[in-house]
Write an enzyme that holds these catalytic residues in place. Structure first.
Site, PDB file in Angstrom:
ATOM      1  CB  SER A  23      35.447   2.834  -9.265  1.00  0.00           C
ATOM      2  OG  SER A  23      36.537   2.997 -10.145  1.00  0.00           O
ATOM      3  CG  ASN A 110      45.125  -5.705 -12.956  1.00  0.00           C
ATOM      4  OD1 ASN A 110      44.166  -4.992 -13.252  1.00  0.00           O
ATOM      5  ND2 ASN A 110      45.245  -6.946 -13.391  1.00  0.00           N
ATOM      6  CB  THR A 155      34.085  -7.689  38.604  1.00  0.00           C
ATOM      7  OG1 THR A 155      33.508  -8.062  39.851  1.00  0.00           O
ATOM      8  CG2 THR A 155      35.501  -7.166  38.818  1.00  0.00           C
ATOM      9  CG  HIS A 156      30.482 -10.396  37.256  1.00  0.00           C
ATOM     10  ND1 HIS A 156      30.371 -11.381  36.310  1.00  0.00           N
ATOM     11  CD2 HIS A 156      31.547 -10.724  38.030  1.00  0.00           C
ATOM     12  CE1 HIS A 156      31.332 -12.282  36.500  1.00  0.00           C
ATOM     13  NE2 HIS A 156      32.053 -11.897  37.533  1.00  0.00           N
ATOM     14  CB  SER A 277      14.109  15.711  25.319  1.00  0.00           C
ATOM     15  OG  SER A 277      12.851  15.236  24.885  1.00  0.00           O
ATOM     16  CG  ASN A 285      19.107  13.198  25.854  1.00  0.00           C
ATOM     17  OD1 ASN A 285      18.759  12.683  26.909  1.00  0.00           O
ATOM     18  ND2 ASN A 285      18.238  13.702  24.988  1.00  0.00           N
ATOM     19  CE1 TYR A 317      42.377  -5.056  -9.194  1.00  0.00           C
ATOM     20  CE2 TYR A 317      41.010  -5.624 -11.085  1.00  0.00           C
ATOM     21  CZ  TYR A 317      41.311  -4.773 -10.029  1.00  0.00           C
ATOM     22  OH  TYR A 317      40.545  -3.666  -9.814  1.00  0.00           O
ATOM     23  CD  GLN A 322      34.916  -0.553  -9.464  1.00  0.00           C
ATOM     24  OE1 GLN A 322      35.478  -0.684 -10.539  1.00  0.00           O
ATOM     25  NE2 GLN A 322      33.607  -0.430  -9.346  1.00  0.00           N
ATOM     26  CE  LYS A 325      39.962   1.706  -5.988  1.00  0.00           C
ATOM     27  NZ  LYS A 325      40.626   0.407  -5.935  1.00  0.00           N
TER      28      LYS A 325
END
Length: 461
Positions: A23, A110, A155-156, A277, A285, A317, A322, A325
């Site tokens: 790790s 641990n 709304t909607h 584009s 865009n 543990y 691991q 993180k």
């Protein structure tokens, strides 16, 4: 090679095992915190008489030198030593074998690893908390500037009622303020020292955990050694806070993307935050908002990942932890830069006031206000709702009560209050009649802005 932390094994480790389980590529980010924890632990070992004062200062000098080299990026990490803890320990051993092996007394990886993640997460949560406060302050400023701009609510995704743009911004202020509270609570859950829990059952050494908590700036100490090493609720809470925050960011981004389309054209986005584009010359865009919107998938997947990792894990543990993180680091990086970027780009938005005002009057958006007015004049709301619905249905093509003349109106209803309302109303007095707490009237908006300023000044970690 054999594991450097055990005499238990006779055979050499498989290279593929080392590559798969190491790790160090991830947790080397905790290097400085690991050294700080080691220094605090050494001070505590001296305090309880495990090491001498001379040994303490020698180890601390070695650790301080390592700290300096880490900051200068001059250290190389060894993959075969698995993680940051064994890498730092080995560098101490290389300088003093006797003392290097002593510093792990009354401690396990641990409890050390979760302590370090908690310290890192506390610092990162503070950073996110502060940048989110800045975003909320920006939104409050935008709401102050927007007090006189009328926009249509939806709304909607259909035209609903006219509101003030200030009211719209204050809605997002509320969302982000709730996120702020979530991060504050997440910090409280994280601010608990597990160091001293050992591997699972504590230690027979008479360690001073109160001293450690003071040195490492934790407000609380874990009260159960099993929970101390196996608890990752604080990671889940942090990821949930980030997920809710990016969800709110995504909703705002979605609306900006839609409202900036030329089909609607309510908003103009600054050229600095758009792209063109490769094929279509006319395109502009809203890339920045689309990318922010996409971060929702990355951050929420982190929350789901840690919850799936935790699901069904036996106490205490497990090596599965691991991965916590990697999830924390990625999630915190993404949410921090997203909040920071949103804070920057929303100040550059330009709202097309005339179009917004025109849209606020379209499609009988004041129909509810007419129904409420008739109810105040003695008609039941059910009857007024039915009458106004009939008017809208009859004159749908006109799109506004203002376009209905008296003769046309009398063919549908002889109610004198309908004509009186149509003649008198304008979009501003309609909006300003919404005086209920939380309403869109200028009076309520001013009150909400004042309250928001007080709240954001007072909240802290």
């Amino acid at each position: 090679m054999k594991k450097k932390w055990s005499g238990r094994f006779k055979k050499q480790l498989s290279n593929s095992f080392i590559r798969y389980t190491m790790s160090i590529k991830t947790d080397r980010r905790l290097a400085l915190i690991d050294i700080i924890c080691n220094i605090a632990h050494c001070n505590m070992l001296r305090k309880i008489g495990i090491i001498t004062i001379k040994e303490k200062y020698k180890v601390i000098r070695i650790l301080e030198n390592i700290f300096k080299r880490v900051k200068e990026k001059k250290l190389k990490w060894r993959k075969e030593l698995e993680d940051i803890h064994l890498n730092i320990e080995r560098k101490v051993v290389n300088k003093s074998k006797k003392l290097g092996f002593k510093i792990r007394t009354a401690r396990s990886r641990n409890d050390l690893s979760t302590t370090e993640l908690r310290i890192w997460l506390k610092n990162k949560t503070k950073d996110i908390f502060e940048i989110l406060k800045k975003l909320i302050k920006t939104i409050i400023k935008l709401s102050i500037k927007s007090k006189n701009i009328v926009i249509p609510s939806l709304t909607h995704f259909q035209l609903a009622q006219p509101i003030m743009l200030s009211h719209y911004w204050l809605c997002y202020k509320n969302m982000f303020f709730r996120d702020l509270l979530r991060f504050k609570n997440s910090y409280i859950f994280t601010d608990q020292l597990p160091l001293g829990s050992g591997a699972v059952s504590g230690t027979s050494f008479k360690i001073d955990r109160k001293y450690l908590s003071k040195k490492l700036r934790f407000k609380k100490i874990s009260s159960n050694s099993i929970d101390g090493v196996s608890d990752r609720d604080y990671v889940v809470d942090f990821c949930f806070s980030c997920s809710m925050c990016i969800l709110h960011i995504s909703r705002l981004c979605e609306e900006i993307v839609i409202f900036s389309s030329k089909l609607i054209d309510f908003i103009s986005i600054d050229d600095r935050y758009c792209s063109g584009s490769s094929m279509m010359p006319q395109k502009k865009n809203p890339d920045i908002f689309e990318v922010m919107r996409s971060k929702t998938g990355i951050i929420i997947s982190g929350l789901i990942s840690i919850m799936i990792i935790m699901k069904g894990l036996p106490l205490a543990y497990n090596k599965d932890y691991q991965e916590d993180k990697r999830i924390c680091f990625n999630t915190s990086d993404e949410i921090y830069i997203s909040i920071k970027m949103l804070n920057k780009v929303i100040t550059k938005l330009k709202f097309r006031k005339k179009k917004l005002k025109k849209a606020s009057k379209m499609d009988f958006t004041i129909a509810t206000d007419l129904a409420e007015y008739l109810t105040k004049k003695g008609m039941s709301y059910r009857k007024s709702h039915e009458l106004v619905s009939t008017l809208v249905n009859k004159f749908e093509k006109k799109g506004s009560f203002k376009k209905i003349n008296k003769k046309e109106l009398n063919k549908v209803t002889s109610n004198k209050y309908v004509l009186k309302f149509i003649r008198k109303y304008n979009i501003y007095n309609i909006v300003n009649k919404k005086t209920s707490i939380g309403g869109t009237s200028i009076k309520q908006i001013k009150s909400e802005i004042k309250r928001s300023i007080r709240e954001i000044k007072s909240i802290k970690i």
